[in-house]
Design a protein around this motif. Sequence first.
Motif, PDB file in Angstrom:
ATOM      1  N   SER A  19       0.824  -1.213   0.000  1.00 29.32           N
ATOM      2  CA  SER A  19       0.000   0.000   0.000  1.00 29.32           C
ATOM      3  C   SER A  19       0.858   1.263   0.000  1.00 29.32           C
ATOM      4  CB  SER A  19      -0.950   0.002   1.193  1.00 29.32           C
ATOM      5  OG  SER A  19      -0.230   0.064   2.402  1.00 29.32           O
ATOM      6  N   GLU A  20       2.032   1.199   0.627  1.00 31.80           N
ATOM      7  CA  GLU A  20       2.924   2.361   0.587  1.00 31.80           C
ATOM      8  C   GLU A  20       3.408   2.643  -0.832  1.00 31.80           C
ATOM      9  OE1 GLU A  20       6.101   1.669   3.289  1.00 31.80           O
ATOM     10  OE2 GLU A  20       4.953   2.338   5.029  1.00 31.80           O
ATOM     11  N   GLN A  21       3.627   1.585  -1.614  1.00 29.99           N
ATOM     12  CA  GLN A  21       4.163   1.745  -2.958  1.00 29.99           C
ATOM     13  C   GLN A  21       3.081   1.940  -4.015  1.00 29.99           C
ATOM     14  OE1 GLN A  21       7.475   1.887  -3.573  1.00 29.99           O
ATOM     15  NE2 GLN A  21       7.756   1.753  -1.353  1.00 29.99           N
ATOM     16  N   ALA A  22       1.903   1.354  -3.824  1.00 28.68           N
ATOM     17  CA  ALA A  22       0.887   1.335  -4.876  1.00 28.68           C
ATOM     18  C   ALA A  22       0.009   2.574  -4.893  1.00 28.68           C
ATOM     19  CB  ALA A  22       0.013   0.093  -4.734  1.00 28.68           C
ATOM     20  N   VAL A  23      -0.187   3.196  -3.749  1.00 25.43           N
ATOM     21  CA  VAL A  23      -1.089   4.350  -3.678  1.00 25.43           C
ATOM     22  C   VAL A  23      -0.254   5.610  -3.476  1.00 25.43           C
ATOM     23  CG1 VAL A  23      -3.060   5.360  -2.501  1.00 25.43           C
ATOM     24  CG2 VAL A  23      -2.865   2.886  -2.658  1.00 25.43           C
ATOM     25  N   PRO A  24      -0.124   6.430  -4.511  1.00 19.76           N
ATOM     26  CA  PRO A  24       0.653   7.659  -4.352  1.00 19.76           C
ATOM     27  C   PRO A  24      -0.068   8.666  -3.457  1.00 19.76           C
ATOM     28  CG  PRO A  24      -0.011   7.333  -6.654  1.00 19.76           C
ATOM     29  CD  PRO A  24      -0.585   6.220  -5.867  1.00 19.76           C
ATOM     30  N   PHE A  39     -13.874   7.841   3.275  1.00 19.33           N
ATOM     31  CA  PHE A  39     -14.462   6.592   2.800  1.00 19.33           C
ATOM     32  C   PHE A  39     -14.485   6.539   1.278  1.00 19.33           C
ATOM     33  CE2 PHE A  39     -18.161   4.079   1.473  1.00 19.33           C
ATOM     34  CZ  PHE A  39     -17.805   2.851   2.016  1.00 19.33           C
ATOM     35  N   ARG A  40     -14.903   7.630   0.653  1.00 22.03           N
ATOM     36  CA  ARG A  40     -14.953   7.659  -0.810  1.00 22.03           C
ATOM     37  C   ARG A  40     -13.552   7.590  -1.408  1.00 22.03           C
ATOM     38  NH1 ARG A  40     -18.389  11.215  -5.044  1.00 22.03           N
ATOM     39  NH2 ARG A  40     -17.327  10.361  -6.861  1.00 22.03           N
ATOM     40  N   THR A  41     -12.595   8.235  -0.777  1.00 22.90           N
ATOM     41  CA  THR A  41     -11.215   8.166  -1.252  1.00 22.90           C
ATOM     42  C   THR A  41     -10.715   6.733  -1.194  1.00 22.90           C
ATOM     43  OG1 THR A  41     -10.804  10.403  -0.445  1.00 22.90           O
ATOM     44  CG2 THR A  41      -8.886   9.030  -0.871  1.00 22.90           C
ATOM     45  N   PHE A  42     -11.007   6.051  -0.107  1.00 21.29           N
ATOM     46  CA  PHE A  42     -10.581   4.653  -0.004  1.00 21.29           C
ATOM     47  C   PHE A  42     -11.308   3.781  -1.017  1.00 21.29           C
ATOM     48  CE2 PHE A  42     -11.291   0.393   1.720  1.00 21.29           C
ATOM     49  CZ  PHE A  42      -9.979  -0.040   1.773  1.00 21.29           C
ATOM     50  N   TRP A  43     -12.631   3.946  -1.119  1.00 18.81           N
ATOM     51  CA  TRP A  43     -13.441   3.065  -1.951  1.00 18.81           C
ATOM     52  C   TRP A  43     -13.183   3.257  -3.445  1.00 18.81           C
ATOM     53  CZ3 TRP A  43     -15.793  -1.111  -0.444  1.00 18.81           C
ATOM     54  CH2 TRP A  43     -16.698  -1.722  -1.283  1.00 18.81           C
ATOM     55  N   THR A  44     -13.027   4.503  -3.876  1.00 19.68           N
ATOM     56  CA  THR A  44     -12.922   4.739  -5.323  1.00 19.68           C
ATOM     57  C   THR A  44     -11.491   4.876  -5.833  1.00 19.68           C
ATOM     58  OG1 THR A  44     -13.174   7.125  -5.028  1.00 19.68           O
ATOM     59  CG2 THR A  44     -15.171   5.850  -5.459  1.00 19.68           C
ATOM     60  N   ILE A  45     -10.552   5.191  -4.961  1.00 18.33           N
ATOM     61  CA  ILE A  45      -9.175   5.399  -5.422  1.00 18.33           C
ATOM     62  C   ILE A  45      -8.240   4.315  -4.896  1.00 18.33           C
ATOM     63  CG2 ILE A  45      -7.201   6.959  -5.317  1.00 18.33           C
ATOM     64  CD1 ILE A  45      -9.236   9.255  -5.320  1.00 18.33           C
ATOM     65  N   SER A  46      -8.222   4.132  -3.594  1.00 16.07           N
ATOM     66  CA  SER A  46      -7.238   3.226  -2.999  1.00 16.07           C
ATOM     67  C   SER A  46      -7.555   1.762  -3.263  1.00 16.07           C
ATOM     68  CB  SER A  46      -7.144   3.455  -1.496  1.00 16.07           C
ATOM     69  OG  SER A  46      -6.697   4.761  -1.238  1.00 16.07           O
ATOM     70  N   LEU A  47      -8.797   1.363  -3.096  1.00 13.74           N
ATOM     71  CA  LEU A  47      -9.148  -0.043  -3.229  1.00 13.74           C
ATOM     72  C   LEU A  47      -8.855  -0.612  -4.614  1.00 13.74           C
ATOM     73  CD1 LEU A  47     -10.224  -2.258  -1.401  1.00 13.74           C
ATOM     74  CD2 LEU A  47     -12.495  -1.777  -2.273  1.00 13.74           C
ATOM     75  N   PRO A  48      -9.189   0.076  -5.721  1.00 10.37           N
ATOM     76  CA  PRO A  48      -8.807  -0.477  -7.027  1.00 10.37           C
ATOM     77  C   PRO A  48      -7.290  -0.588  -7.218  1.00 10.37           C
ATOM     78  CG  PRO A  48     -10.529   1.143  -7.316  1.00 10.37           C
ATOM     79  CD  PRO A  48     -10.097   1.226  -5.881  1.00 10.37           C
ATOM     80  N   ILE A  54      -4.314  -7.387  -2.615  1.00  5.59           N
ATOM     81  CA  ILE A  54      -5.350  -8.113  -1.874  1.00  5.59           C
ATOM     82  C   ILE A  54      -5.494  -9.527  -2.419  1.00  5.59           C
ATOM     83  CG2 ILE A  54      -7.834  -8.186  -1.399  1.00  5.59           C
ATOM     84  CD1 ILE A  54      -7.736  -5.092  -1.326  1.00  5.59           C
ATOM     85  N   VAL A  55      -5.482  -9.666  -3.737  1.00  2.00           N
ATOM     86  CA  VAL A  55      -5.603 -10.999  -4.346  1.00  2.00           C
ATOM     87  C   VAL A  55      -4.391 -11.859  -3.993  1.00  2.00           C
ATOM     88  CG1 VAL A  55      -5.648 -12.219  -6.553  1.00  2.00           C
ATOM     89  CG2 VAL A  55      -7.122 -10.247  -6.202  1.00  2.00           C
ATOM     90  N   THR A  56      -3.198 -11.281  -4.052  1.00  5.35           N
ATOM     91  CA  THR A  56      -1.994 -12.030  -3.717  1.00  5.35           C
ATOM     92  C   THR A  56      -2.006 -12.476  -2.266  1.00  5.35           C
ATOM     93  OG1 THR A  56      -0.751 -10.781  -5.356  1.00  5.35           O
ATOM     94  CG2 THR A  56       0.524 -11.939  -3.686  1.00  5.35           C
ATOM     95  N   THR A  57      -2.366 -11.592  -1.364  1.00  2.47           N
ATOM     96  CA  THR A  57      -2.439 -11.936   0.056  1.00  2.47           C
ATOM     97  C   THR A  57      -3.506 -12.997   0.298  1.00  2.47           C
ATOM     98  OG1 THR A  57      -1.742  -9.699   0.605  1.00  2.47           O
ATOM     99  CG2 THR A  57      -2.735 -10.980   2.365  1.00  2.47           C
ATOM    100  N   ALA A  58      -4.641 -12.879  -0.389  1.00  2.07           N
ATOM    101  CA  ALA A  58      -5.696 -13.884  -0.243  1.00  2.07           C
ATOM    102  C   ALA A  58      -5.223 -15.251  -0.724  1.00  2.07           C
ATOM    103  CB  ALA A  58      -6.946 -13.451  -1.000  1.00  2.07           C
ATOM    104  N   LEU A  59      -4.508 -15.292  -1.835  1.00  2.00           N
ATOM    105  CA  LEU A  59      -4.006 -16.570  -2.335  1.00  2.00           C
ATOM    106  C   LEU A  59      -2.988 -17.188  -1.387  1.00  2.00           C
ATOM    107  CD1 LEU A  59      -3.668 -15.848  -6.148  1.00  2.00           C
ATOM    108  CD2 LEU A  59      -5.333 -17.318  -5.010  1.00  2.00           C
ATOM    109  N   PHE A  60      -2.082 -16.371  -0.853  1.00  2.00           N
ATOM    110  CA  PHE A  60      -1.114 -16.889   0.121  1.00  2.00           C
ATOM    111  C   PHE A  60      -1.822 -17.434   1.363  1.00  2.00           C
ATOM    112  CE2 PHE A  60       2.446 -14.114  -1.653  1.00  2.00           C
ATOM    113  CZ  PHE A  60       3.102 -15.200  -2.213  1.00  2.00           C
ATOM    114  N   THR A  61      -2.837 -16.725   1.837  1.00  2.00           N
ATOM    115  CA  THR A  61      -3.565 -17.149   3.028  1.00  2.00           C
ATOM    116  C   THR A  61      -4.350 -18.428   2.765  1.00  2.00           C
ATOM    117  OG1 THR A  61      -3.727 -14.850   3.725  1.00  2.00           O
ATOM    118  CG2 THR A  61      -5.214 -16.404   4.786  1.00  2.00           C
TER     119      THR A  61
END
Length: 109
Positions: A19-24, A39-48, A54-61
């Motif tokens: 998250s430090e590297q992916a979200v400027p 909330f909107r900043t997280f939902w519309t900008i950060s989450l995508p 998230i997918v990589t962490t989910a697969l590892f878990t």
Amino acid sequence: MIIPSLISPFGLYLMWIFSEQAVPTELLEAARVDGASEFRTFWTISLPLLAPGIVTTALFTIVATWNNYFLPLIMLKDADWYPLTIGLNQWKDQASTAGGQAIQNLVIT
């Protein structure tokens, strides 16, 4: 048994670094200047932007939980609830203690 597996220290560390590297920060500041809520900043900008992490962490878990052997062996008392890894090992042990040979083809399959 599932609750301790939901949060892994490796997953938290991986998402923190990603998250430090992916979200400027410039993108987050621009959203704040435009009047977007947190909330909107997280939902519309950060989450995508965080979706690959998230997918990589989910697969590892998922793989770590699937391969987990000792936690279900210690926590579950009823053999009907044992996952596949423990069931296969008990199947192999049952064949060897009964004096028979374990059918390795079926255990491996």
